[in-house]
Design a protein around this motif. Structure first.
Motif, PDB file in Angstrom:
ATOM      1  N   MET A 251       0.849  -1.213  -0.131  1.00  0.00           N
ATOM      2  CA  MET A 251       0.127   0.153   0.066  1.00  0.00           C
ATOM      3  C   MET A 251       0.829   1.309  -0.087  1.00  0.00           C
ATOM      4  SD  MET A 251      -3.222   0.686   2.403  1.00  0.00           S
ATOM      5  CE  MET A 251      -2.939   1.743   3.889  1.00  0.00           C
ATOM      6  N   LYS A 252       0.587   2.289  -0.850  1.00  0.00           N
ATOM      7  CA  LYS A 252       1.267   3.474  -0.854  1.00  0.00           C
ATOM      8  C   LYS A 252       0.304   4.738  -0.585  1.00  0.00           C
ATOM      9  CE  LYS A 252       3.666   5.998  -4.573  1.00  0.00           C
ATOM     10  NZ  LYS A 252       3.750   5.917  -5.927  1.00  0.00           N
ATOM     11  N   ILE A 253       0.788   5.512   0.189  1.00  0.00           N
ATOM     12  CA  ILE A 253       0.030   6.550   0.675  1.00  0.00           C
ATOM     13  C   ILE A 253       0.870   7.971   0.090  1.00  0.00           C
ATOM     14  CG2 ILE A 253      -0.603   7.757   2.693  1.00  0.00           C
ATOM     15  CD1 ILE A 253      -0.236   4.778   3.876  1.00  0.00           C
ATOM     16  N   THR A 254       0.294   8.934  -0.303  1.00  0.00           N
ATOM     17  CA  THR A 254       0.911  10.265  -0.879  1.00  0.00           C
ATOM     18  C   THR A 254       0.144  11.265  -0.124  1.00  0.00           C
ATOM     19  OG1 THR A 254       1.587   9.104  -2.813  1.00  0.00           O
ATOM     20  CG2 THR A 254       1.649  11.562  -2.799  1.00  0.00           C
ATOM     21  N   PHE A 255       0.624  12.016   0.577  1.00  0.00           N
ATOM     22  CA  PHE A 255      -0.070  13.244   1.000  1.00  0.00           C
ATOM     23  C   PHE A 255      -0.239  14.467  -0.220  1.00  0.00           C
ATOM     24  CE2 PHE A 255       1.298  11.446   4.835  1.00  0.00           C
ATOM     25  CZ  PHE A 255       0.366  11.627   5.640  1.00  0.00           C
ATOM     26  N   LEU A 256      -1.349  14.657  -0.520  1.00  0.00           N
ATOM     27  CA  LEU A 256      -1.811  15.678  -1.620  1.00  0.00           C
ATOM     28  C   LEU A 256      -1.443  17.146  -1.283  1.00  0.00           C
ATOM     29  CD1 LEU A 256      -4.299  13.694  -3.673  1.00  0.00           C
ATOM     30  CD2 LEU A 256      -2.005  13.596  -3.957  1.00  0.00           C
ATOM     31  N   GLY A 257      -2.010  17.022  -0.057  1.00  0.00           N
ATOM     32  CA  GLY A 257      -2.165  18.572   0.742  1.00  0.00           C
ATOM     33  C   GLY A 257      -2.169  18.338   2.202  1.00  0.00           C
TER      34      GLY A 257
ATOM     35  N   GLU B 294      -3.719  -2.751  -3.380  1.00  0.00           N
ATOM     36  CA  GLU B 294      -3.305  -3.590  -4.403  1.00  0.00           C
ATOM     37  C   GLU B 294      -4.362  -3.494  -5.758  1.00  0.00           C
ATOM     38  OE1 GLU B 294      -3.100  -7.835  -3.054  1.00  0.00           O
ATOM     39  OE2 GLU B 294      -1.333  -7.599  -2.079  1.00  0.00           O
ATOM     40  N   ASP B 295      -5.575  -3.210  -5.247  1.00  0.00           N
ATOM     41  CA  ASP B 295      -6.636  -3.071  -6.369  1.00  0.00           C
ATOM     42  C   ASP B 295      -7.342  -1.864  -6.540  1.00  0.00           C
ATOM     43  OD1 ASP B 295      -7.901  -3.450  -4.225  1.00  0.00           O
ATOM     44  OD2 ASP B 295      -9.493  -4.797  -4.998  1.00  0.00           O
ATOM     45  N   THR B 296      -6.763  -1.103  -5.924  1.00  0.00           N
ATOM     46  CA  THR B 296      -7.752   0.534  -5.913  1.00  0.00           C
ATOM     47  C   THR B 296      -6.806   1.581  -5.808  1.00  0.00           C
ATOM     48  OG1 THR B 296      -8.120   0.438  -3.350  1.00  0.00           O
ATOM     49  CG2 THR B 296      -9.963  -0.498  -4.853  1.00  0.00           C
TER      50      THR B 296
ATOM     51  N   TYR C 130       4.087  16.533   5.130  1.00  0.00           N
ATOM     52  CA  TYR C 130       4.198  17.794   3.992  1.00  0.00           C
ATOM     53  C   TYR C 130       3.579  17.361   2.744  1.00  0.00           C
ATOM     54  CZ  TYR C 130       8.418  15.182   3.197  1.00  0.00           C
ATOM     55  OH  TYR C 130       9.423  14.189   3.200  1.00  0.00           O
ATOM     56  N   ASP C 131       3.405  18.167   1.954  1.00  0.00           N
ATOM     57  CA  ASP C 131       2.849  17.901   0.705  1.00  0.00           C
ATOM     58  C   ASP C 131       3.793  17.168  -0.231  1.00  0.00           C
ATOM     59  OD1 ASP C 131       1.032  19.732   1.488  1.00  0.00           O
ATOM     60  OD2 ASP C 131       0.699  20.706  -0.195  1.00  0.00           O
ATOM     61  N   GLY C 132       3.291  16.012  -0.938  1.00  0.00           N
ATOM     62  CA  GLY C 132       4.194  15.253  -1.622  1.00  0.00           C
ATOM     63  C   GLY C 132       4.726  13.977  -0.536  1.00  0.00           C
ATOM     64  N   LEU C 133       4.697  13.974   0.709  1.00  0.00           N
ATOM     65  CA  LEU C 133       5.208  12.877   1.294  1.00  0.00           C
ATOM     66  C   LEU C 133       4.635  11.596   1.028  1.00  0.00           C
ATOM     67  CD1 LEU C 133       6.902  11.740   3.858  1.00  0.00           C
ATOM     68  CD2 LEU C 133       4.978  12.462   5.337  1.00  0.00           C
ATOM     69  N   LYS C 134       5.329  10.585   0.773  1.00  0.00           N
ATOM     70  CA  LYS C 134       5.061   9.353   0.320  1.00  0.00           C
ATOM     71  C   LYS C 134       5.356   8.324   1.339  1.00  0.00           C
ATOM     72  CE  LYS C 134       5.199  10.277  -4.250  1.00  0.00           C
ATOM     73  NZ  LYS C 134       5.412  11.754  -4.096  1.00  0.00           N
ATOM     74  N   LEU C 135       4.484   7.369   1.838  1.00  0.00           N
ATOM     75  CA  LEU C 135       4.713   6.469   2.927  1.00  0.00           C
ATOM     76  C   LEU C 135       4.371   5.081   2.256  1.00  0.00           C
ATOM     77  CD1 LEU C 135       2.978   8.113   5.792  1.00  0.00           C
ATOM     78  CD2 LEU C 135       5.338   8.168   5.274  1.00  0.00           C
TER      79      LEU C 135
ATOM     80  N   GLY D  99     -13.236   9.965   9.955  1.00  0.00           N
ATOM     81  CA  GLY D  99     -11.785   9.678   9.687  1.00  0.00           C
ATOM     82  C   GLY D  99     -12.117   8.296   8.981  1.00  0.00           C
ATOM     83  N   PHE D 100     -10.994   7.610   8.257  1.00  0.00           N
ATOM     84  CA  PHE D 100     -11.141   6.613   7.847  1.00  0.00           C
ATOM     85  C   PHE D 100      -9.885   5.671   7.948  1.00  0.00           C
ATOM     86  CE2 PHE D 100     -13.610   9.403   5.224  1.00  0.00           C
ATOM     87  CZ  PHE D 100     -14.825   8.768   4.906  1.00  0.00           C
ATOM     88  N   ARG D 101     -10.190   4.238   8.372  1.00  0.00           N
ATOM     89  CA  ARG D 101      -9.152   3.447   8.253  1.00  0.00           C
ATOM     90  C   ARG D 101      -9.128   2.589   7.049  1.00  0.00           C
ATOM     91  NH1 ARG D 101      -7.215  -0.896  13.349  1.00  0.00           N
ATOM     92  NH2 ARG D 101      -5.485  -1.713  12.053  1.00  0.00           N
ATOM     93  N   ILE D 102      -7.933   2.488   6.383  1.00  0.00           N
ATOM     94  CA  ILE D 102      -7.856   1.471   5.425  1.00  0.00           C
ATOM     95  C   ILE D 102      -6.566   0.640   5.491  1.00  0.00           C
ATOM     96  CG2 ILE D 102      -7.443   1.426   2.864  1.00  0.00           C
ATOM     97  CD1 ILE D 102      -8.673   4.500   2.635  1.00  0.00           C
TER      98      ILE D 102
END
Ligand SMILES: [Zn+2]
Ligand SMILES: [Zn+2]
Ligand SMILES: [Zn+2]
Length: 252
Positions: free
Chosen positions: A1-7, A43-45, A245-250, A158-161
């Motif tokens: 799973m990849k997380i990107t902070f858009l803002g 994986e699929d979304t 911060y904007d653009g941070l990826k986890l 809030g959401f847990r994924i």
């Protein structure tokens, strides 16, 4: 799973128009915050939480190729104003986008974007709205658990994924909701700035809540220019807690 902070900015973004404080004048890219949003790729979304006024610019910047669902936390403008630009995905992928929110959020969309709900105008945004009642649901094979809190007097989800929990625009998170967060590997909480606020956690409140929730890796978002410079504030935070911060990826 990849997380990107858009803002990661509060409703006005950072810098603020006509402000020359040290944060708004900073040349550090981490002090430039668009309105709050996050992209989650499982994986699929492809899921995006909130489509604020910077939505188009954010997905262009991060080159997000696909979108399956938009989760809306609440109906404030800085979280829904960009929904019209969903058309970019409607047209390029030839599909409607699923939009999830509580009843009052979906009702608000009908007022803000009436043309999306009526007629057959070919250029209209194509969305399938789904009303959330607080129960877990699936997007493809990905389970989403809504977490119910308060943003002043406004209810906010809030959401847990999977093991990622994202909470923005709250100043109250009832303890009865905490078990839904337990076991998360990454937690995001809103932290507006230092002074008390009627509808957002302050930095101190967010730190206290993060400690109580006990998630090892925590990030703060929805920050105002009054938070201070990213570099100096972040340096003073406890281990495992950082300002996003904007653009941070986890990756999870
Ligand atoms: Zn907001
Ligand atoms: Zn400023
Ligand atoms: Zn709000």
């Amino acid at each position: 799973m990849k997380i990107t902070f858009l803002g990661t900015g509060t409703s006005q973004g950072v810098p603020i128009i006509n402000c020359d404080c040290q944060v708004c004048s900073s040349l550090d890219f981490r002090d430039k915050r668009l309105r709050c949003s996050v992209h989650i790729e499982t994986e699929d979304t492809h899921i995006i939480i909130d489509t604020g006024p910077d939505f188009r610019q954010q997905v262009l910047r991060e080159r997000i190729p696909d979108l399956d669902a938009v989760l809306l936390t609440h109906e404030h403008k800085d979280h829904i104003a960009g929904l019209d630009d969903i058309r970019g995905y409607n047209f390029s992928l030839n599909k409607s986008i699923d939009v999830f929110g509580r009843d009052q959020v979906i009702e608000r969309l009908k007022i803000e974007f009436p043309y999306a709900f009526e007629g057959n105008y070919v250029g209209k945004p194509k969305i399938n709205t789904h009303t959330l009642n607080g129960k877990p649901f699936h997007i493809g094979n990905t389970k989403v658990v809504p977490i119910d809190g308060l943003h002043g007097e406004m209810p906010c989800f809030g959401f847990r994924i999977n093991d990622f929990t994202y909470i923005t625009d709250m100043n109250q998170l009832p303890e009865t909701e905490w078990p839904k967060i337990a076991g998360s590997k990454i937690l995001v909480l809103n932290a507006l700035h230092h002074q008390p606020h009627y509808s957002h956690f302050t930095l101190k409140e967010a730190l206290e809540l993060a400690k109580n929730l006990g998630v090892k890796e925590t990030y703060f978002t929805h920050m105002s220019h009054h938070m201070g410079l990213h570099s100096s504030v972040n340096a003073g935070l406890p281990m495992g807690i950082n300002l996003a911060y904007d653009g941070l990826k986890l990756h999870l």
